[in-house]
Design a protein around this motif. Sequence first.
Motif, PDB file in Angstrom:
ATOM      1  N   VAL A 257      12.016 -57.151 -25.608  1.00  0.00           N
ATOM      2  CA  VAL A 257      12.362 -58.024 -26.535  1.00  0.00           C
ATOM      3  C   VAL A 257      11.811 -59.020 -27.113  1.00  0.00           C
ATOM      4  O   VAL A 257      11.421 -59.281 -28.301  1.00  0.00           O
ATOM      5  CB  VAL A 257      13.845 -58.420 -25.937  1.00  0.00           C
ATOM      6  CG1 VAL A 257      14.322 -59.655 -26.431  1.00  0.00           C
ATOM      7  CG2 VAL A 257      14.953 -57.434 -25.974  1.00  0.00           C
ATOM      8  N   HIS A 258      10.771 -59.630 -25.892  1.00  0.00           N
ATOM      9  CA  HIS A 258       9.890 -60.788 -26.060  1.00  0.00           C
ATOM     10  C   HIS A 258       8.936 -60.362 -27.230  1.00  0.00           C
ATOM     11  O   HIS A 258       8.459 -61.175 -28.204  1.00  0.00           O
ATOM     12  CB  HIS A 258       9.252 -61.125 -24.886  1.00  0.00           C
ATOM     13  CG  HIS A 258       8.336 -62.351 -24.968  1.00  0.00           C
ATOM     14  ND1 HIS A 258       8.887 -63.533 -24.988  1.00  0.00           N
ATOM     15  CD2 HIS A 258       7.125 -62.288 -25.114  1.00  0.00           C
ATOM     16  CE1 HIS A 258       7.879 -64.358 -25.347  1.00  0.00           C
ATOM     17  NE2 HIS A 258       6.665 -63.658 -25.114  1.00  0.00           N
ATOM     18  N   SER A 259       8.129 -59.353 -26.961  1.00  0.00           N
ATOM     19  CA  SER A 259       6.885 -58.939 -27.787  1.00  0.00           C
ATOM     20  C   SER A 259       7.317 -58.572 -29.430  1.00  0.00           C
ATOM     21  O   SER A 259       6.563 -58.849 -30.092  1.00  0.00           O
ATOM     22  CB  SER A 259       6.108 -57.857 -27.043  1.00  0.00           C
ATOM     23  OG  SER A 259       6.936 -56.638 -27.086  1.00  0.00           O
ATOM     24  N   THR A 260       8.584 -57.941 -29.403  1.00  0.00           N
ATOM     25  CA  THR A 260       8.923 -57.276 -30.588  1.00  0.00           C
ATOM     26  C   THR A 260       9.897 -58.218 -31.513  1.00  0.00           C
ATOM     27  O   THR A 260       9.924 -58.254 -32.656  1.00  0.00           O
ATOM     28  CB  THR A 260       9.594 -55.980 -30.563  1.00  0.00           C
ATOM     29  OG1 THR A 260      10.807 -56.254 -29.834  1.00  0.00           O
ATOM     30  CG2 THR A 260       8.645 -54.775 -29.946  1.00  0.00           C
ATOM     31  N   GLN A 261      10.509 -59.229 -30.805  1.00  0.00           N
ATOM     32  CA  GLN A 261      11.466 -60.178 -31.533  1.00  0.00           C
ATOM     33  C   GLN A 261      12.664 -59.512 -31.787  1.00  0.00           C
ATOM     34  O   GLN A 261      13.187 -59.544 -32.920  1.00  0.00           O
ATOM     35  CB  GLN A 261      10.772 -61.202 -32.556  1.00  0.00           C
ATOM     36  CG  GLN A 261       9.709 -62.132 -32.012  1.00  0.00           C
ATOM     37  CD  GLN A 261       8.894 -62.471 -32.741  1.00  0.00           C
ATOM     38  OE1 GLN A 261       9.436 -62.680 -34.162  1.00  0.00           O
ATOM     39  NE2 GLN A 261       7.642 -63.067 -32.666  1.00  0.00           N
ATOM     40  N   ARG A 262      12.981 -58.219 -31.367  1.00  0.00           N
ATOM     41  CA  ARG A 262      14.112 -57.417 -31.556  1.00  0.00           C
ATOM     42  C   ARG A 262      15.071 -57.450 -30.413  1.00  0.00           C
ATOM     43  O   ARG A 262      14.515 -57.266 -29.330  1.00  0.00           O
ATOM     44  CB  ARG A 262      13.779 -55.944 -31.772  1.00  0.00           C
ATOM     45  CG  ARG A 262      12.713 -55.849 -32.910  1.00  0.00           C
ATOM     46  CD  ARG A 262      13.332 -55.322 -34.550  1.00  0.00           C
ATOM     47  NE  ARG A 262      12.435 -54.877 -35.332  1.00  0.00           N
ATOM     48  CZ  ARG A 262      12.870 -54.609 -36.592  1.00  0.00           C
ATOM     49  NH1 ARG A 262      14.053 -54.255 -36.791  1.00  0.00           N
ATOM     50  NH2 ARG A 262      11.805 -54.316 -37.320  1.00  0.00           N
ATOM     51  N   ASP A 263      16.496 -57.672 -30.664  1.00  0.00           N
ATOM     52  CA  ASP A 263      17.197 -57.444 -29.690  1.00  0.00           C
ATOM     53  C   ASP A 263      17.414 -55.963 -28.875  1.00  0.00           C
ATOM     54  O   ASP A 263      17.071 -55.025 -29.507  1.00  0.00           O
ATOM     55  CB  ASP A 263      18.610 -58.109 -29.990  1.00  0.00           C
ATOM     56  CG  ASP A 263      19.370 -57.079 -31.225  1.00  0.00           C
ATOM     57  OD1 ASP A 263      19.267 -56.049 -31.218  1.00  0.00           O
ATOM     58  OD2 ASP A 263      20.342 -57.786 -31.871  1.00  0.00           O
ATOM     59  N   TRP A 264      17.924 -56.033 -27.897  1.00  0.00           N
ATOM     60  CA  TRP A 264      18.063 -54.858 -26.948  1.00  0.00           C
ATOM     61  C   TRP A 264      18.879 -53.756 -27.640  1.00  0.00           C
ATOM     62  O   TRP A 264      18.895 -52.453 -27.568  1.00  0.00           O
ATOM     63  CB  TRP A 264      18.496 -55.015 -25.683  1.00  0.00           C
ATOM     64  CG  TRP A 264      18.497 -53.797 -24.847  1.00  0.00           C
ATOM     65  CD1 TRP A 264      19.701 -53.216 -24.308  1.00  0.00           C
ATOM     66  CD2 TRP A 264      17.421 -52.992 -24.465  1.00  0.00           C
ATOM     67  NE1 TRP A 264      19.410 -51.937 -23.623  1.00  0.00           N
ATOM     68  CE2 TRP A 264      17.895 -51.884 -23.697  1.00  0.00           C
ATOM     69  CE3 TRP A 264      16.015 -53.335 -24.503  1.00  0.00           C
ATOM     70  CZ2 TRP A 264      17.024 -50.804 -23.255  1.00  0.00           C
ATOM     71  CZ3 TRP A 264      15.078 -52.408 -23.863  1.00  0.00           C
ATOM     72  CH2 TRP A 264      15.838 -51.429 -23.385  1.00  0.00           C
ATOM     73  N   GLU A 265      19.946 -54.319 -28.792  1.00  0.00           N
ATOM     74  CA  GLU A 265      20.928 -53.214 -29.234  1.00  0.00           C
ATOM     75  C   GLU A 265      19.902 -52.493 -30.436  1.00  0.00           C
ATOM     76  O   GLU A 265      20.473 -51.391 -30.586  1.00  0.00           O
ATOM     77  CB  GLU A 265      21.960 -53.972 -29.897  1.00  0.00           C
ATOM     78  CG  GLU A 265      23.000 -53.187 -30.560  1.00  0.00           C
ATOM     79  CD  GLU A 265      23.628 -52.280 -29.547  1.00  0.00           C
ATOM     80  OE1 GLU A 265      23.962 -51.138 -29.703  1.00  0.00           O
ATOM     81  OE2 GLU A 265      23.994 -52.729 -28.411  1.00  0.00           O
ATOM     82  N   PHE A 266      18.881 -53.026 -30.790  1.00  0.00           N
ATOM     83  CA  PHE A 266      18.113 -52.309 -31.761  1.00  0.00           C
ATOM     84  C   PHE A 266      17.538 -50.981 -30.943  1.00  0.00           C
ATOM     85  O   PHE A 266      17.398 -49.969 -31.405  1.00  0.00           O
ATOM     86  CB  PHE A 266      16.988 -53.335 -32.188  1.00  0.00           C
ATOM     87  CG  PHE A 266      15.726 -52.447 -32.690  1.00  0.00           C
ATOM     88  CD1 PHE A 266      15.844 -52.290 -34.018  1.00  0.00           C
ATOM     89  CD2 PHE A 266      14.533 -52.221 -32.042  1.00  0.00           C
ATOM     90  CE1 PHE A 266      14.691 -51.644 -34.558  1.00  0.00           C
ATOM     91  CE2 PHE A 266      13.390 -51.750 -32.409  1.00  0.00           C
ATOM     92  CZ  PHE A 266      13.598 -51.111 -33.986  1.00  0.00           C
ATOM     93  N   PHE A 267      16.899 -51.375 -29.632  1.00  0.00           N
ATOM     94  CA  PHE A 267      16.309 -50.250 -29.001  1.00  0.00           C
ATOM     95  C   PHE A 267      17.388 -49.068 -28.547  1.00  0.00           C
ATOM     96  O   PHE A 267      17.041 -47.937 -28.606  1.00  0.00           O
ATOM     97  CB  PHE A 267      15.572 -50.761 -27.761  1.00  0.00           C
ATOM     98  CG  PHE A 267      14.388 -51.521 -28.077  1.00  0.00           C
ATOM     99  CD1 PHE A 267      13.240 -51.125 -28.620  1.00  0.00           C
ATOM    100  CD2 PHE A 267      14.324 -52.924 -28.210  1.00  0.00           C
ATOM    101  CE1 PHE A 267      12.192 -51.779 -28.809  1.00  0.00           C
ATOM    102  CE2 PHE A 267      13.289 -53.823 -28.423  1.00  0.00           C
ATOM    103  CZ  PHE A 267      12.134 -53.073 -28.706  1.00  0.00           C
TER     104      PHE A 267
END
Length: 505
Positions: A103-113
């Motif tokens: 989450v930190h590196s991509t600036q995407r939330d966990w729901e995205f993954f």
Amino acid sequence: MNDSMRRATAILLVILGGVGLWWAGNGAPASASANDAMVAAVAAARERAAANDPRLKGASRFEEGGWIYVHLEGDPGAMGYQHGYLLAPEIEDGFAAVSAGMVHSTQRDWEFFRKAAHEMLWPKIDAEYQQELQGIVEGLRARTGSKLDVDDIVAFNAFEELPDYYVPWLNKQQRAANAPNLKSPGNCSAFVATGSWTKDAQIVMAHNNWTSYRNGERWRIVFDIAPKSGYRMLMDGFPGVIASDDDFGINSDGLMVTETTITQFEGWDPNGKAEFVRARKALQYAGSIDEYTRIMLDGNNGGYANDWLLGDRKTGEIAQLELGLKAYKLWRTKDGAFAGSNWARDPKVLKVDTPEFDPNDKESSPNARRARWDELLNENKGKINVALAEKMLGDHADTAQKKEEPGERTLCGHVDGSPRGVKQWGWQAYYPGGAVQGKATDAAMTKEMRFVARMGHPCGGDFLAKPFLAAHPEYAWEEPYLRDMKAGPWTEFRSGQTPAQQAGH
């Protein structure tokens, strides 16, 4: 419901009933200690009930030399359940650290993954591995009452692929504004040698895993897997992940496997099959270099692109499979050595899959370590064995500076001590990462399903989190997850091992 499950359920009901009576007699949830006692009692009852599950039969776990050795056996669902149950605390802990990093590196939330795992990866996972992943969830929940589901566990298994390969590709496709400058990783130093290069003219293979210390300190599992179908496997790994993932493993048909990641690789095929599935399948079912190559190419999605170093104990042949997405190359020999330190060498792979990588930059980590492998392997031609491999994995010679200085350019990496970092991987100055453990084996050991492994820096050095964070507040976000990483001894592990058979090295 079988007898053991009935007994377990009865025990659970009795304990819960007793807790309820005690609770009522003590006049409601007035105190925190009463609440804690009830939670603890329920947890103990759940664990006792789960421990009677017949799927756990034959599975075991013990700790030695800083490693956790786990034996799994049976059909896919049972092996998954054993994995989730026996490693439940480590899976919860590893998931927290890994997901925070993603989450930190991509600036995407966990729901995205979770969505990527569910929609893109899951439909293309072989049924047996779907069952194993679901089993991990069931075992984990039985032991701890975890809220993690199969989408979480699939995304977690793809922690090398989704943030560092899929997200950069997606950002490019979507022309995402203000997207973080993500780089594919460059993990590991490794070699495989055979013929006149080794002391006994048979294969020697060695590997150290480079990653963040946040993840690396947790990369401490030795899996002994006896599946219902396919070959038996002995590999290192990460709790909750079905492939080795830093990729050091041997199987009972004599195949020896490791890899190092291709620096500055670009590309992703959303219609392909997850790399962690292909890598696990190849170790489980391949009895030759050709079979391994075929399985890795089948559905290649470009995720976690590696130079695979392979050995076949039966023939004495070794190989290097440079697996890009648009191009690949296979080299093989019965008399030679192949090394890896995160560089591509095939002209086509360099051109179409790693367009930004400069193979002539002698000061970069991949190329400096490549030069050091050339020196070490040539100097020791005819003498290479497992004992020498252990020393090589802990080597601190910097070929760019022509001196001994642990850093990002040494085979045993210590990037936390480097003011340069590794810009090719997006590792800033003093990044807390480097070589986090090492493994080695040879053909004779592989025949007996044995290897040696050292947890922590292969040189024997320790990383201490508290003084590091005090000196480098720019990495403060890692504080909840970053722990001391102390080196253990070189320790031998073998398939079928029990705690009574533990043997130091």
